[in-house]
Design a protein around this motif. Structure first.
Motif, PDB file in Angstrom:
ATOM      1  N   ASP A 143      13.204 -16.001   1.202  1.00  0.00           N
ATOM      2  CA  ASP A 143      11.828 -15.516   1.132  1.00  0.00           C
ATOM      3  C   ASP A 143      10.866 -16.610   1.611  1.00  0.00           C
ATOM      4  O   ASP A 143      11.295 -17.692   2.054  1.00  0.00           O
ATOM      5  CB  ASP A 143      11.482 -15.067  -0.288  1.00  0.00           C
ATOM      6  N   LYS A 144       9.560 -16.335   1.508  1.00  0.00           N
ATOM      7  CA  LYS A 144       8.557 -17.267   2.024  1.00  0.00           C
ATOM      8  C   LYS A 144       8.629 -18.614   1.318  1.00  0.00           C
ATOM      9  O   LYS A 144       8.535 -19.675   1.958  1.00  0.00           O
ATOM     10  CB  LYS A 144       7.156 -16.671   1.869  1.00  0.00           C
TER      11      LYS A 144
ATOM     12  N   SER B  43      11.538 -20.469   2.602  1.00  0.00           N
ATOM     13  CA  SER B  43      11.288 -20.894   3.971  1.00  0.00           C
ATOM     14  C   SER B  43      10.470 -22.179   4.007  1.00  0.00           C
ATOM     15  O   SER B  43      10.762 -23.094   4.787  1.00  0.00           O
ATOM     16  CB  SER B  43      10.556 -19.788   4.732  1.00  0.00           C
TER      17      SER B  43
END
Length: 252
Positions: free
Chosen positions: A60-61, A64
């Motif tokens: 997910d963000k 990341s």
């Protein structure tokens, strides 16, 4: 450690061995700096490739961002000449665990294999840099050779085939790296030869990890695509190449 046993799957996988002309050029002392400089960047690029797969298909963000932070010290050194071997010593390990995306069925498999691969590639980056500094070889950001670009340019542009193709390319690059580690170990000095054998021991399984993921993700048998890329790879390795690099073809 039986290095011949480690190499057998690699040799069975690739369609050709490194040309003797490349080995002859690699063992010339004058070519050691460019060989180590390019090897250093190859380790970083391998980590970047694995990280792109993680960021696009697996995490997910928040994950990341953690990955970007992990790679930043190595990219700062390679591209912006910030830091040194000492500053990278404690940057090899990822500082947090990553969770797979629930909407991607194979995300945890990518995380399991790629995080380990990245950790090893960054450790090898650090080791190559230490060797360069111990031998008084300065780091310069040299241009990339044709090898990886020649493989990636043959990838499809639609999903999921582009992911499968990139995983196949990753397998080829890792296998060729191992084949060259073994070839170099026989012609360089004893200290450097032992280092290349240690890399072979560490990275011999990487190409199989890439192939396993490729087949898991593909909606069809990957063998036709694999055969296609194997032929491209062999052509890149055997054809004349004016640019001597770690993965270059037969020297002109």
């Amino acid at each position: 450690m039986n290095y011949a046993e480690l190499l057998t799957p690699v040799h069975q996988f690739l369609l050709c061995r490194t040309p003797q002309a490349w080995i002859d050029k690699a063992k010339e002392p004058a070519n050691l700096p460019v060989l180590l400089q390019d090897h250093l960047l190859c380790e970083l690029k391998a980590a970047q490739t694995a990280m792109l797969l993680l960021r696009k298909y697996a995490v997910d963000k928040e994950g990341s961002l953690a990955l970007l932070e992990w790679l930043k010290p190595f990219e700062d050194f390679a591209y912006r000449f910030i830091g040194d071997a000492g500053s990278l010593r404690n940057s090899v390990k990822l500082s947090r665990n990553l969770a797979g995306r629930p909407d991607v069925s194979y995300s945890n498999d990518i995380i399991e294999k790629m995080v380990l691969l990245i950790r090893e590639e960054l450790h090898h980056f650090y080791q190559v840099l230490e060797i360069m500094q111990a031998r008084g070889i300065p780091y310069t950001n040299i241009s990339a050779g044709r090898y990886a670009k020649g493989l990636i340019s043959a990838c499809k542009t639609h999903e999921p085939q582009i992911l499968v193709d990139k995983l196949i390319c990753g397998a080829l690059i890792e296998a060729r790296s191992c084949e060259r580690f073994a070839a170099l170990a026989e012609v360089v000095d004893a200290e450097l030869g032992q280092f290349y054998l240690s890399l072979l021991r560490s990275e011999a399984r990487h190409f199989e990890d890439y192939l396993t993921l490729a087949q898991q993700i593909s909606t069809s048998d990957i063998q036709p695509r694999l055969k296609h890329f194997l032929q491209i790879e062999a052509e890149l390795i055997q054809s004349p190449d004016a640019d001597f690099k770690f993965h270059s073809g037969s020297p002109i």
